[in-house]
Write an enzyme that holds these catalytic residues in place. Structure first.
Site, PDB file in Angstrom:
ATOM      1  N   TYR A 181      -7.045   7.685  -9.466  1.00 45.80           N
ATOM      2  CA  TYR A 181      -8.401   8.223  -9.609  1.00 45.80           C
ATOM      3  C   TYR A 181      -8.534   9.705  -9.302  1.00 45.80           C
ATOM      4  O   TYR A 181      -9.623  10.257  -9.394  1.00 45.80           O
ATOM      5  CB  TYR A 181      -9.352   7.458  -8.660  1.00 45.80           C
ATOM      6  CG  TYR A 181      -9.403   5.988  -8.948  1.00 45.80           C
ATOM      7  CD1 TYR A 181     -10.093   5.501 -10.056  1.00 45.80           C
ATOM      8  CD2 TYR A 181      -8.757   5.082  -8.124  1.00 45.80           C
ATOM      9  CE1 TYR A 181     -10.125   4.142 -10.333  1.00 45.80           C
ATOM     10  CE2 TYR A 181      -8.795   3.718  -8.392  1.00 45.80           C
ATOM     11  CZ  TYR A 181      -9.472   3.263  -9.498  1.00 45.80           C
ATOM     12  OH  TYR A 181      -9.513   1.933  -9.769  1.00 45.80           O
ATOM     13  N   ASP A 219      -7.327  12.589 -10.659  1.00 43.79           N
ATOM     14  CA  ASP A 219      -7.598  13.566 -11.727  1.00 43.79           C
ATOM     15  C   ASP A 219      -9.081  13.533 -12.083  1.00 43.79           C
ATOM     16  O   ASP A 219      -9.754  14.566 -12.127  1.00 43.79           O
ATOM     17  CB  ASP A 219      -6.763  13.246 -12.977  1.00 43.79           C
ATOM     18  CG  ASP A 219      -5.290  13.074 -12.647  1.00 43.79           C
ATOM     19  OD1 ASP A 219      -4.663  14.070 -12.282  1.00 43.79           O
ATOM     20  OD2 ASP A 219      -4.785  11.933 -12.733  1.00 43.79           O
ATOM     21  N   ARG A 265      -5.334   9.366   0.609  1.00 48.54           N
ATOM     22  CA  ARG A 265      -4.122   9.590  -0.179  1.00 48.54           C
ATOM     23  C   ARG A 265      -4.393  10.668  -1.230  1.00 48.54           C
ATOM     24  O   ARG A 265      -5.548  11.126  -1.384  1.00 48.54           O
ATOM     25  CB  ARG A 265      -3.701   8.277  -0.842  1.00 48.54           C
ATOM     26  CG  ARG A 265      -4.620   7.861  -1.977  1.00 48.54           C
ATOM     27  CD  ARG A 265      -4.281   6.496  -2.563  1.00 48.54           C
ATOM     28  NE  ARG A 265      -4.829   6.352  -3.900  1.00 48.54           N
ATOM     29  CZ  ARG A 265      -4.861   5.214  -4.580  1.00 48.54           C
ATOM     30  NH1 ARG A 265      -4.386   4.113  -4.032  1.00 48.54           N
ATOM     31  NH2 ARG A 265      -5.351   5.190  -5.807  1.00 48.54           N
ATOM     32  N   GLY A 266      -3.346  11.026  -1.987  1.00 50.40           N
ATOM     33  CA  GLY A 266      -3.528  11.862  -3.175  1.00 50.40           C
ATOM     34  C   GLY A 266      -4.142  13.208  -2.865  1.00 50.40           C
ATOM     35  O   GLY A 266      -3.659  13.966  -2.018  1.00 50.40           O
ATOM     36  N   GLU A 267      -5.225  13.519  -3.536  1.00 50.09           N
ATOM     37  CA  GLU A 267      -5.836  14.853  -3.415  1.00 50.09           C
ATOM     38  C   GLU A 267      -7.299  14.791  -2.969  1.00 50.09           C
ATOM     39  O   GLU A 267      -7.687  15.365  -1.966  1.00 50.09           O
ATOM     40  CB  GLU A 267      -5.710  15.596  -4.756  1.00 50.09           C
ATOM     41  CG  GLU A 267      -6.409  16.928  -4.768  1.00 50.09           C
ATOM     42  CD  GLU A 267      -5.935  17.867  -5.859  1.00 50.09           C
ATOM     43  OE1 GLU A 267      -4.795  17.757  -6.328  1.00 50.09           O
ATOM     44  OE2 GLU A 267      -6.738  18.752  -6.245  1.00 50.09           O
ATOM     45  N   ASP A 268      -8.125  14.099  -3.740  1.00 52.50           N
ATOM     46  CA  ASP A 268      -9.560  14.224  -3.471  1.00 52.50           C
ATOM     47  C   ASP A 268      -9.991  13.489  -2.202  1.00 52.50           C
ATOM     48  O   ASP A 268     -10.752  14.035  -1.397  1.00 52.50           O
ATOM     49  CB  ASP A 268     -10.353  13.722  -4.688  1.00 52.50           C
ATOM     50  CG  ASP A 268     -11.817  14.103  -4.594  1.00 52.50           C
ATOM     51  OD1 ASP A 268     -12.104  15.299  -4.360  1.00 52.50           O
ATOM     52  OD2 ASP A 268     -12.683  13.218  -4.714  1.00 52.50           O
ATOM     53  N   SER A 269      -9.498  12.272  -1.979  1.00 50.54           N
ATOM     54  CA  SER A 269      -9.889  11.567  -0.746  1.00 50.54           C
ATOM     55  C   SER A 269      -9.339  12.313   0.472  1.00 50.54           C
ATOM     56  O   SER A 269      -9.952  12.325   1.545  1.00 50.54           O
ATOM     57  CB  SER A 269      -9.413  10.114  -0.764  1.00 50.54           C
ATOM     58  OG  SER A 269      -8.008  10.040  -0.893  1.00 50.54           O
TER      59      SER A 269
HETATM   60  O1  TRH Z   1      -6.252   7.909  -6.665  1.00 47.73           O
HETATM   61  P1  TRH Z   1      -5.363   8.960  -6.132  1.00 47.73           P
HETATM   62  O2  TRH Z   1      -4.043   8.527  -5.733  1.00 47.73           O
HETATM   63  O3  TRH Z   1      -5.237  10.106  -7.183  1.00 47.73           O
HETATM   64  C1  TRH Z   1      -4.321  11.087  -7.504  1.00 47.73           C
HETATM   65  C2  TRH Z   1      -3.749  10.802  -8.859  1.00 47.73           C
HETATM   66  O4  TRH Z   1      -2.787   9.804  -8.713  1.00 47.73           O
HETATM   67  C3  TRH Z   1      -3.136  12.007  -9.446  1.00 47.73           C
HETATM   68  O5  TRH Z   1      -2.494  11.720 -10.638  1.00 47.73           O
HETATM   69  C4  TRH Z   1      -2.199  12.597  -8.456  1.00 47.73           C
HETATM   70  O6  TRH Z   1      -1.615  13.708  -8.982  1.00 47.73           O
HETATM   71  C5  TRH Z   1      -2.977  12.915  -7.227  1.00 47.73           C
HETATM   72  O7  TRH Z   1      -3.473  11.683  -6.687  1.00 47.73           O
HETATM   73  C6  TRH Z   1      -2.220  13.661  -6.213  1.00 47.73           C
HETATM   74  O8  TRH Z   1      -6.071   9.636  -4.837  1.00 47.73           O
HETATM   75  P2  TRH Z   1      -7.298  10.664  -4.724  1.00 47.73           P
HETATM   76  O9  TRH Z   1      -6.896  11.999  -5.228  1.00 47.73           O
HETATM   77  O10 TRH Z   1      -7.773  10.586  -3.364  1.00 47.73           O
HETATM   78  O11 TRH Z   1      -8.411  10.077  -5.691  1.00 47.73           O
HETATM   79  C7  TRH Z   1      -9.176   8.953  -5.363  1.00 47.73           C
HETATM   80  C8  TRH Z   1     -10.599   9.175  -5.816  1.00 47.73           C
HETATM   81  O12 TRH Z   1     -11.331   7.967  -5.681  1.00 47.73           O
HETATM   82  C9  TRH Z   1     -11.325  10.200  -4.975  1.00 47.73           C
HETATM   83  O13 TRH Z   1     -12.145  11.001  -5.820  1.00 47.73           O
HETATM   84  C10 TRH Z   1     -12.204   9.386  -4.047  1.00 47.73           C
HETATM   85  C11 TRH Z   1     -12.510   8.205  -4.922  1.00 47.73           C
HETATM   86  N1  TRH Z   1     -12.886   6.959  -4.237  1.00 47.73           N
HETATM   87  C12 TRH Z   1     -14.189   6.502  -4.394  1.00 47.73           C
HETATM   88  O14 TRH Z   1     -15.022   7.163  -5.048  1.00 47.73           O
HETATM   89  N2  TRH Z   1     -14.541   5.327  -3.803  1.00 47.73           N
HETATM   90  C13 TRH Z   1     -13.675   4.573  -3.086  1.00 47.73           C
HETATM   91  O15 TRH Z   1     -14.053   3.503  -2.561  1.00 47.73           O
HETATM   92  C14 TRH Z   1     -12.338   5.081  -2.919  1.00 47.73           C
HETATM   93  C15 TRH Z   1     -11.359   4.284  -2.102  1.00 47.73           C
HETATM   94  C16 TRH Z   1     -11.979   6.255  -3.516  1.00 47.73           C
END
Ligand code: TRH
Length: 363
Positions: free
Chosen positions: A18, A20, A257-261
């Protein structure tokens, strides 16, 4: 004075998970709400936006959401006239016809490649560098999010920290340690659950669907909820983006994890443990170290050992119990450090405003 760059196109190809779409949706919303920009968000996979934004219709070719025109980016979608600013998220490659239209425009658009977040110092050196197109009269600029003023900054809505503080002030104290567990299935989840089960204080652990829940189910069996020793492990819904922030504010410890969270956990100012997205050749461990170096600066020796120990065990180990115990023992000091860390980060211009300023200077 230069004309305002009103029209923005953001292109997002969902690779996996999620992150990207999370970053692109957040940026699009903020450009519309706070900067009055007319934004089209081109997404190749609308279904992956839906958990973050339940109002989305995955079957619609285009729809208006939160002031953003969300468009399904298919092979035969007509993208039309180029915008004044074009964001190519994570080098997703613009449609060739669109690129030609950009090159033919009288006034060339500002073309940005928005990169992934990294704390590594080379990214500061590459931030804002120009890359002329080999054949077309166009220049692309690299825009690197980051943790210092030499980078493009971090996504942060203007009212975020006030909203966080209001929410925190309205919360009642609770006896248990409340945890949110957002991770990949490669994390040593079973070992963490064992550690939680013998906690001196009761634990409430929220587990969203997908990889985190799959990892818990694989270890504990069945479908939960589970009372595992001292820990209540609770499957939770995937929350819309803003509700997820509230969960991070409310919990005592957030696994992200990842970037945004990962960024949102830092704005929460609560103790967090980051699982970085795994890359070939262990390149992710270099990125992890670069972040720890910045984030741990100013921590006392013991505190730093507790934080580093937990981050390393979560990202590389199979046994996290001793690291978890040290981390949780220090959680008040970590929370104190993290509030200051969030304040320090918030002193820099946020990523959306930095982009607006950067593009305005290129006209
Ligand atoms: O999902 P991620 O692992 O995303 C990314 C992608 O894999 C990408 O390709 C990769 O390059 C990058 O990681 C490093 O983790 P992230 O970045 O935290 O994204 C999760 C998103 O989901 C974030 O915007 C928060 C959102 N989210 C919700 O809106 N509600 C929820 O309950 C949860 C658990 C997350």
């Amino acid at each position: 004075m230069a004309a305002m760059q009103l029209h923005w196109d953001i292109f997002c190809r969902v690779i996996d998970n999620y992150g990207d779409i999370g970053v692109c949706w957040r940026l699009a919303r903020q450009l519309a709400a706070e900067h009055g920009r007319q934004v089209r968000l081109w997404v190749d996979d609308l279904a992956s936006l839906q958990p973050l934004c339940p109002a989305v219709d995955p079957a619609a070719a285009s729809q208006s959401l939160a002031g953003v025109e969300v468009c399904h980016w298919t092979a035969n979608a007509t993208v039309g006239r180029p915008a004044e600013v074009i964001i190519e998220a994570f080098a997703c490659e613009l449609p060739p016809v669109y690129l030609q239209a950009m090159a033919a425009a009288d006034r060339k658009p500002c073309w940005i490649n928005l990169e992934y977040l990294t704390a590594e110092s080379w990214a500061e050196g590459c931030h804002s560098l120009a890359s002329p197109h080999p054949t077309l009269p166009l220049t692309k600029y690299f825009f690197f999010p980051g943790f210092s003023t030499a980078s493009g900054g971090l996504l942060r809505e203007s009212s975020l920290l006030d909203e966080r503080d209001k929410c925190l002030a309205s919360l009642h104290g609770h006896d248990e340690i409340e945890i949110s567990l957002f991770c990949y299935d490669t994390a040593p989840v079973g070992s963490l659950l064992d550690a939680l089960s013998t906690s001196s204080q009761p634990v409430l652990c929220h587990v969203p669907p997908g990889k985190p829940l799959a990892a818990v189910e694989a270890y504990l069996g069945g479908q939960g909820r589970w009372q595992y020793g001292r820990a209540l492990i609770e499957p939770s819904a995937f929350r819309p983006l803003d509700d997820y922030d509230r969960l991070l504010w409310q919990c005592d410890v957030n696994f992200v994890r990842g970037e945004d969270s990962f960024v949102r956990a830092q704005w929460a100012g609560k103790p967090f443990v980051w699982q970085i997205y795994r890359q070939d050749d262990a390149a992710h461990l270099v990125k992890l170290e670069a972040f720890l170096e910045r984030y741990c600066a100013g921590m006392g020796q013991q505190l730093e050992a507790a934080v580093r120990g937990m981050f390393m065990a979560w990202n590389t180990g199979s046994e996290v119990a001793p690291a978890w115990r040290a981390f949780i023992e220090h959680r008040r000091e970590i929370a104190f450090h993290n509030r200051r860390w969030a304040e320090q980060l918030a002193a820099a211009t946020d990523l959306a405003a930095a982009l607006v300023n950067f593009c305005a200077a290129k006209v």
